[in-house]
Write a protein that holds these residues in place. Structure first.
Motif, PDB file in Angstrom:
ATOM      1  N   MET A 221       0.804  -1.232   0.000  1.00 44.54           N
ATOM      2  CA  MET A 221       0.000   0.000   0.000  1.00 44.54           C
ATOM      3  C   MET A 221       0.834   1.278   0.000  1.00 44.54           C
ATOM      4  N   TRP A 222       1.829   1.311  -0.862  1.00 42.97           N
ATOM      5  CA  TRP A 222       2.597   2.548  -1.048  1.00 42.97           C
ATOM      6  C   TRP A 222       1.845   3.530  -1.951  1.00 42.97           C
ATOM      7  N   LEU A 223       0.802   3.027  -2.607  1.00 44.41           N
ATOM      8  CA  LEU A 223       0.064   3.839  -3.566  1.00 44.41           C
ATOM      9  C   LEU A 223      -1.281   4.260  -2.990  1.00 44.41           C
ATOM     10  N   LYS A 224      -1.746   5.427  -3.393  1.00 45.28           N
ATOM     11  CA  LYS A 224      -3.107   5.855  -3.074  1.00 45.28           C
ATOM     12  C   LYS A 224      -3.943   5.785  -4.339  1.00 45.28           C
ATOM     13  N   ASN A 225      -5.229   5.927  -4.192  1.00 49.01           N
ATOM     14  CA  ASN A 225      -6.057   6.036  -5.380  1.00 49.01           C
ATOM     15  C   ASN A 225      -5.620   7.280  -6.153  1.00 49.01           C
ATOM     16  N   ASN A 226      -5.428   7.119  -7.454  1.00 45.46           N
ATOM     17  CA  ASN A 226      -4.943   8.183  -8.351  1.00 45.46           C
ATOM     18  C   ASN A 226      -3.433   8.383  -8.308  1.00 45.46           C
ATOM     19  N   SER A 227      -2.672   7.494  -7.677  1.00 46.02           N
ATOM     20  CA  SER A 227      -1.216   7.566  -7.796  1.00 46.02           C
ATOM     21  C   SER A 227      -0.804   7.308  -9.243  1.00 46.02           C
ATOM     22  N   TRP A 228       0.266   7.978  -9.660  1.00 46.53           N
ATOM     23  CA  TRP A 228       0.814   7.814 -11.001  1.00 46.53           C
ATOM     24  C   TRP A 228       2.137   7.060 -10.885  1.00 46.53           C
ATOM     25  N   ILE A 229       2.328   6.055 -11.743  1.00 42.58           N
ATOM     26  CA  ILE A 229       3.535   5.222 -11.690  1.00 42.58           C
ATOM     27  C   ILE A 229       4.237   5.279 -13.048  1.00 42.58           C
ATOM     28  N   TYR A 230       5.485   5.720 -13.026  1.00 39.49           N
ATOM     29  CA  TYR A 230       6.289   5.775 -14.247  1.00 39.49           C
ATOM     30  C   TYR A 230       7.209   4.566 -14.283  1.00 39.49           C
ATOM     31  N   ILE A 231       7.217   3.844 -15.416  1.00 35.26           N
ATOM     32  CA  ILE A 231       8.078   2.674 -15.588  1.00 35.26           C
ATOM     33  C   ILE A 231       8.938   2.860 -16.827  1.00 35.26           C
ATOM     34  N   GLU A 232      10.251   2.715 -16.644  1.00 29.42           N
ATOM     35  CA  GLU A 232      11.199   2.794 -17.756  1.00 29.42           C
ATOM     36  C   GLU A 232      11.971   1.484 -17.826  1.00 29.42           C
ATOM     37  N   CYS A 233      12.025   0.884 -19.008  1.00 32.93           N
ATOM     38  CA  CYS A 233      12.703  -0.409 -19.154  1.00 32.93           C
ATOM     39  C   CYS A 233      13.163  -0.590 -20.598  1.00 32.93           C
TER      40      CYS A 233
ATOM     41  N   GLY B 263      14.278   4.721 -29.196  1.00 32.91           N
ATOM     42  CA  GLY B 263      15.489   3.915 -29.292  1.00 32.91           C
ATOM     43  C   GLY B 263      15.266   2.550 -28.668  1.00 32.91           C
ATOM     44  N   LEU B 264      16.092   2.206 -27.688  1.00 35.21           N
ATOM     45  CA  LEU B 264      15.989   0.906 -27.019  1.00 35.21           C
ATOM     46  C   LEU B 264      15.194   0.978 -25.720  1.00 35.21           C
ATOM     47  N   VAL B 265      14.576   2.137 -25.457  1.00 31.94           N
ATOM     48  CA  VAL B 265      13.899   2.353 -24.178  1.00 31.94           C
ATOM     49  C   VAL B 265      12.382   2.426 -24.357  1.00 31.94           C
ATOM     50  N   ASN B 266      11.681   1.663 -23.535  1.00 30.70           N
ATOM     51  CA  ASN B 266      10.228   1.743 -23.465  1.00 30.70           C
ATOM     52  C   ASN B 266       9.845   2.425 -22.155  1.00 30.70           C
ATOM     53  N   TYR B 267       8.936   3.380 -22.200  1.00 27.86           N
ATOM     54  CA  TYR B 267       8.548   4.066 -20.975  1.00 27.86           C
ATOM     55  C   TYR B 267       7.042   4.311 -20.966  1.00 27.86           C
ATOM     56  N   SER B 268       6.469   4.185 -19.756  1.00 28.08           N
ATOM     57  CA  SER B 268       5.016   4.195 -19.614  1.00 28.08           C
ATOM     58  C   SER B 268       4.608   4.918 -18.341  1.00 28.08           C
ATOM     59  N   ILE B 269       3.386   5.433 -18.362  1.00 28.61           N
ATOM     60  CA  ILE B 269       2.743   5.971 -17.162  1.00 28.61           C
ATOM     61  C   ILE B 269       1.483   5.153 -16.894  1.00 28.61           C
ATOM     62  N   TYR B 270       1.355   4.688 -15.647  1.00 27.79           N
ATOM     63  CA  TYR B 270       0.139   4.003 -15.201  1.00 27.79           C
ATOM     64  C   TYR B 270      -0.526   4.847 -14.117  1.00 27.79           C
ATOM     65  N   ILE B 271      -1.835   4.710 -14.003  1.00 25.55           N
ATOM     66  CA  ILE B 271      -2.582   5.364 -12.933  1.00 25.55           C
ATOM     67  C   ILE B 271      -3.318   4.302 -12.134  1.00 25.55           C
ATOM     68  N   LYS B 272      -3.140   4.328 -10.820  1.00 27.67           N
ATOM     69  CA  LYS B 272      -3.848   3.381  -9.960  1.00 27.67           C
ATOM     70  C   LYS B 272      -5.253   3.911  -9.699  1.00 27.67           C
ATOM     71  N   LYS B 273      -6.257   3.080 -10.008  1.00 27.26           N
ATOM     72  CA  LYS B 273      -7.648   3.465  -9.827  1.00 27.26           C
ATOM     73  C   LYS B 273      -8.377   2.347  -9.097  1.00 27.26           C
ATOM     74  N   THR B 274      -8.983   2.672  -7.959  1.00 27.10           N
ATOM     75  CA  THR B 274      -9.678   1.644  -7.182  1.00 27.10           C
ATOM     76  C   THR B 274     -11.078   2.052  -6.726  1.00 27.10           C
ATOM     77  N   ASN B 275     -11.359   3.342  -6.649  1.00 22.58           N
ATOM     78  CA  ASN B 275     -12.567   3.785  -5.951  1.00 22.58           C
ATOM     79  C   ASN B 275     -13.783   4.067  -6.818  1.00 22.58           C
ATOM     80  N   TYR B 276     -13.597   4.155  -8.116  1.00 20.31           N
ATOM     81  CA  TYR B 276     -14.768   4.426  -8.934  1.00 20.31           C
ATOM     82  C   TYR B 276     -14.576   3.882 -10.344  1.00 20.31           C
TER      83      TYR B 276
END
Length: 200
Positions: A141-153, A175-188
């Protein structure tokens, strides 16, 4: 001391300040081009945000966040030489909003401390650590509803598993890098567009 080319802060109160980078074999700073895209995605979300930088490396994501208006950043780094270099840069820039922690990220995330608005995940490529970190962030539970998570790989890591409550907002490959933004949604209810991506 051998150093790579400097990278610089793109926008905000520290715009154009250069960040010195220590030469380390596994150190892979997020490029200026990718950071510009990332913070365009985050836009006003970074303002007054509490951020967690799980694999700080150069410290560029943390410093750019503060430059653009983040409230606080917790910066994690396992390499002592690298984090000492970051501390010197932070001191030079007179930044007081970044808390640096010399630690193993997995061990640190096993303890519940607080929630964050934005989390940056940019681990060493091919380290097989990314899904472990995602699991800890979700289950501890490090995330709250509406937390944004950036992943680079690596662009070849195309089968990363994320929780059902994480919705893909943006994704790009440069190039050789893929990067994404996710949003945690739980309440609605979430409406997805035709590409199954979260729409604001």
């Amino acid at each position: 001391m051998k150093k790579n080319n400097n990278i610089y802060i793109i926008a905000g109160k520290l715009k154009r300040r250069k960040i010195p980078i220590l030469y380390q074999k596994k150190l892979k700073p997020t490029t200026n081009q990718i950071r510009e895209t990332l913070f365009n995605w985050l836009n006003k979300k970074i303002i007054n945000a509490y951020c967690l930088d799980c694999f700080s490396g150069s410290g560029a994501l943390s410093i750019e966040s503060i430059s653009r208006g983040a409230k606080k950043v917790t910066l994690l780094e396992i390499n002592k030489k690298i984090i000492n270099n970051i501390k010197k840069t932070i001191k030079k820039f007179n930044i007081i909003e970044i808390k640096t922690i010399h630690t193993n990220t997995i061990s640190w995330l096993k303890k519940k401390k607080t929630n964050y608005d934005i989390i940056f995940l940019d681990p060493p490529f091919y380290s097989n650590i990314l899904e472990k970190i995602i699991f800890l962030l979700e289950n501890n539970m490090w995330l709250k509803n509406n937390s944004w998570i950036y992943i680079e790989c690596s662009k070849y890591q195309n089968n990363i598993k994320t929780p059902k409550s994480w919705f893909l907002y943006k994704n790009k490959t440069t190039g050789l890098v893929n990067y994404s933004i996710y949003i945690k949604k739980t309440n609605y209810f979430i409406e997805l567009n035709k590409n199954n991506k979260y729409t604001l």
